[in-house]
Design a protein around this motif. Sequence first.
Motif, PDB file in Angstrom:
ATOM      1  N   GLU A  73       0.825  -1.216   0.000  1.00 15.82           N
ATOM      2  CA  GLU A  73       0.000   0.000   0.000  1.00 15.82           C
ATOM      3  C   GLU A  73       0.854   1.260   0.000  1.00 15.82           C
ATOM      4  O   GLU A  73       0.539   2.220  -0.698  1.00 15.82           O
ATOM      5  CB  GLU A  73      -0.935   0.008   1.204  1.00 15.82           C
ATOM      6  N   ALA A  74       1.920   1.265   0.775  1.00 16.64           N
ATOM      7  CA  ALA A  74       2.788   2.438   0.818  1.00 16.64           C
ATOM      8  C   ALA A  74       3.426   2.693  -0.545  1.00 16.64           C
ATOM      9  O   ALA A  74       3.539   3.843  -0.984  1.00 16.64           O
ATOM     10  CB  ALA A  74       3.861   2.259   1.882  1.00 16.64           C
ATOM     11  N   HIS A  75       3.815   1.623  -1.231  1.00 16.66           N
ATOM     12  CA  HIS A  75       4.469   1.779  -2.533  1.00 16.66           C
ATOM     13  C   HIS A  75       3.460   2.041  -3.661  1.00 16.66           C
ATOM     14  O   HIS A  75       3.842   2.511  -4.732  1.00 16.66           O
ATOM     15  CB  HIS A  75       5.322   0.546  -2.837  1.00 16.66           C
ATOM     16  N   ALA A  76       2.197   1.788  -3.409  1.00 13.28           N
ATOM     17  CA  ALA A  76       1.166   2.019  -4.432  1.00 13.28           C
ATOM     18  C   ALA A  76       1.013   3.490  -4.786  1.00 13.28           C
ATOM     19  O   ALA A  76       0.417   3.813  -5.820  1.00 13.28           O
ATOM     20  CB  ALA A  76      -0.175   1.451  -3.969  1.00 13.28           C
ATOM     21  N   VAL A  77       1.558   4.393  -3.980  1.00 12.24           N
ATOM     22  CA  VAL A  77       1.501   5.821  -4.324  1.00 12.24           C
ATOM     23  C   VAL A  77       2.212   6.092  -5.647  1.00 12.24           C
ATOM     24  O   VAL A  77       1.972   7.129  -6.266  1.00 12.24           O
ATOM     25  CB  VAL A  77       2.076   6.721  -3.206  1.00 12.24           C
ATOM     26  N   HIS A  78       3.048   5.172  -6.102  1.00 14.47           N
ATOM     27  CA  HIS A  78       3.758   5.313  -7.374  1.00 14.47           C
ATOM     28  C   HIS A  78       2.928   4.823  -8.562  1.00 14.47           C
ATOM     29  O   HIS A  78       3.374   4.923  -9.700  1.00 14.47           O
ATOM     30  CB  HIS A  78       5.087   4.561  -7.326  1.00 14.47           C
ATOM     31  N   LEU A  79       1.737   4.276  -8.293  1.00 10.17           N
ATOM     32  CA  LEU A  79       0.870   3.750  -9.350  1.00 10.17           C
ATOM     33  C   LEU A  79      -0.308   4.687  -9.579  1.00 10.17           C
ATOM     34  O   LEU A  79      -0.593   5.561  -8.763  1.00 10.17           O
ATOM     35  CB  LEU A  79       0.351   2.362  -8.956  1.00 10.17           C
ATOM     36  N   THR A  80      -1.012   4.461 -10.669  1.00 11.59           N
ATOM     37  CA  THR A  80      -2.188   5.263 -11.007  1.00 11.59           C
ATOM     38  C   THR A  80      -3.440   4.585 -10.448  1.00 11.59           C
ATOM     39  O   THR A  80      -3.745   3.449 -10.818  1.00 11.59           O
ATOM     40  CB  THR A  80      -2.323   5.384 -12.545  1.00 11.59           C
ATOM     41  N   PRO A  81      -4.163   5.258  -9.543  1.00 13.31           N
ATOM     42  CA  PRO A  81      -5.382   4.646  -9.017  1.00 13.31           C
ATOM     43  C   PRO A  81      -6.467   4.580 -10.085  1.00 13.31           C
ATOM     44  O   PRO A  81      -6.558   5.453 -10.953  1.00 13.31           O
ATOM     45  CB  PRO A  81      -5.799   5.577  -7.875  1.00 13.31           C
ATOM     46  N   ARG A  91      -9.535  -1.165  -3.197  1.00 13.62           N
ATOM     47  CA  ARG A  91      -8.806  -0.183  -3.988  1.00 13.62           C
ATOM     48  C   ARG A  91      -8.081  -0.877  -5.144  1.00 13.62           C
ATOM     49  O   ARG A  91      -7.605  -2.000  -4.995  1.00 13.62           O
ATOM     50  CB  ARG A  91      -7.819   0.569  -3.099  1.00 13.62           C
ATOM     51  N   TRP A  92      -8.018  -0.178  -6.269  1.00 15.63           N
ATOM     52  CA  TRP A  92      -7.371  -0.693  -7.480  1.00 15.63           C
ATOM     53  C   TRP A  92      -6.375   0.333  -8.008  1.00 15.63           C
ATOM     54  O   TRP A  92      -6.637   1.531  -7.979  1.00 15.63           O
ATOM     55  CB  TRP A  92      -8.411  -0.931  -8.577  1.00 15.63           C
ATOM     56  N   TRP A  93      -5.244  -0.180  -8.534  1.00 15.28           N
ATOM     57  CA  TRP A  93      -4.256   0.643  -9.230  1.00 15.28           C
ATOM     58  C   TRP A  93      -3.854  -0.095 -10.504  1.00 15.28           C
ATOM     59  O   TRP A  93      -3.927  -1.314 -10.573  1.00 15.28           O
ATOM     60  CB  TRP A  93      -3.005   0.830  -8.382  1.00 15.28           C
ATOM     61  N   GLU A  94      -3.400   0.684 -11.495  1.00 17.23           N
ATOM     62  CA  GLU A  94      -2.932   0.071 -12.746  1.00 17.23           C
ATOM     63  C   GLU A  94      -1.782   0.892 -13.286  1.00 17.23           C
ATOM     64  O   GLU A  94      -1.805   2.128 -13.221  1.00 17.23           O
ATOM     65  CB  GLU A  94      -4.063   0.021 -13.768  1.00 17.23           C
ATOM     66  N   GLN A  95      -0.794   0.208 -13.808  1.00 19.03           N
ATOM     67  CA  GLN A  95       0.329   0.886 -14.433  1.00 19.03           C
ATOM     68  C   GLN A  95       1.175  -0.135 -15.166  1.00 19.03           C
ATOM     69  O   GLN A  95       1.312  -1.272 -14.706  1.00 19.03           O
ATOM     70  CB  GLN A  95       1.176   1.601 -13.376  1.00 19.03           C
ATOM     71  N   ASP A  97       0.927  -2.135 -17.634  1.00 21.44           N
ATOM     72  CA  ASP A  97       0.312  -3.430 -17.960  1.00 21.44           C
ATOM     73  C   ASP A  97       0.184  -4.380 -16.770  1.00 21.44           C
ATOM     74  O   ASP A  97       0.192  -5.598 -16.930  1.00 21.44           O
ATOM     75  CB  ASP A  97       1.060  -4.135 -19.099  1.00 21.44           C
ATOM     76  N   PHE A  98       0.071  -3.830 -15.557  1.00 19.81           N
ATOM     77  CA  PHE A  98      -0.276  -4.669 -14.420  1.00 19.81           C
ATOM     78  C   PHE A  98      -1.250  -3.919 -13.514  1.00 19.81           C
ATOM     79  O   PHE A  98      -1.371  -2.702 -13.577  1.00 19.81           O
ATOM     80  CB  PHE A  98       0.962  -5.155 -13.643  1.00 19.81           C
ATOM     81  N   ARG A  99      -1.985  -4.685 -12.727  1.00 12.38           N
ATOM     82  CA  ARG A  99      -2.968  -4.129 -11.794  1.00 12.38           C
ATOM     83  C   ARG A  99      -2.699  -4.653 -10.385  1.00 12.38           C
ATOM     84  O   ARG A  99      -2.328  -5.811 -10.202  1.00 12.38           O
ATOM     85  CB  ARG A  99      -4.382  -4.534 -12.175  1.00 12.38           C
ATOM     86  N   LEU A 100      -2.956  -3.785  -9.433  1.00 11.52           N
ATOM     87  CA  LEU A 100      -2.876  -4.126  -8.015  1.00 11.52           C
ATOM     88  C   LEU A 100      -4.254  -3.929  -7.410  1.00 11.52           C
ATOM     89  O   LEU A 100      -4.903  -2.905  -7.643  1.00 11.52           O
ATOM     90  CB  LEU A 100      -1.868  -3.212  -7.312  1.00 11.52           C
TER      91      LEU A 100
END
Length: 139
Positions: A73-81, A91-95, A97-100
């Motif tokens: 979660e802390a590192h997800a700030v580097h991804l696009t929500p 919560r979902w993020w994508e960047q 060609d991968f999704r979290l």
Amino acid sequence: MADLIEHDVAHPHAVWLRGDGTVVYCFTGPHSAPMVPVFPSIDTMLEAEALYQDCATWIPVSLDNAPGLAAVEAHAVHLTPIREACGYTERWWEQDDFRLHVWTTFAAVFPGSGAQWAVWARNRSGELAARSFLSQART
């Protein structure tokens, strides 16, 4: 309040739609439990489910000694929500060609359950990017 889903087998829970549009989950067992707001609207719930179904065709990504939820979660700030699919406990993020996906829903509904996360890659390039993301989250 509208009753959307009543599930009473393995994980007994109900999904309700409040008059204000909020989607809530609650435990339907013998103990009274809180009603947990999960999504701000039915549209958000549908968007999240569509992403999850889409990811079923993607490559599941995992690493040995993968980072824990707090690190991810802390590192997800580097991804696009993906805001249209994000709720209060999902919560979902994508960047690249991968999704979290991070979900704390069942942890809130079922005492003793843990929050979870998962990563999927659209292709080999996404898998490499996801593995890089996860290794950076570990440090």
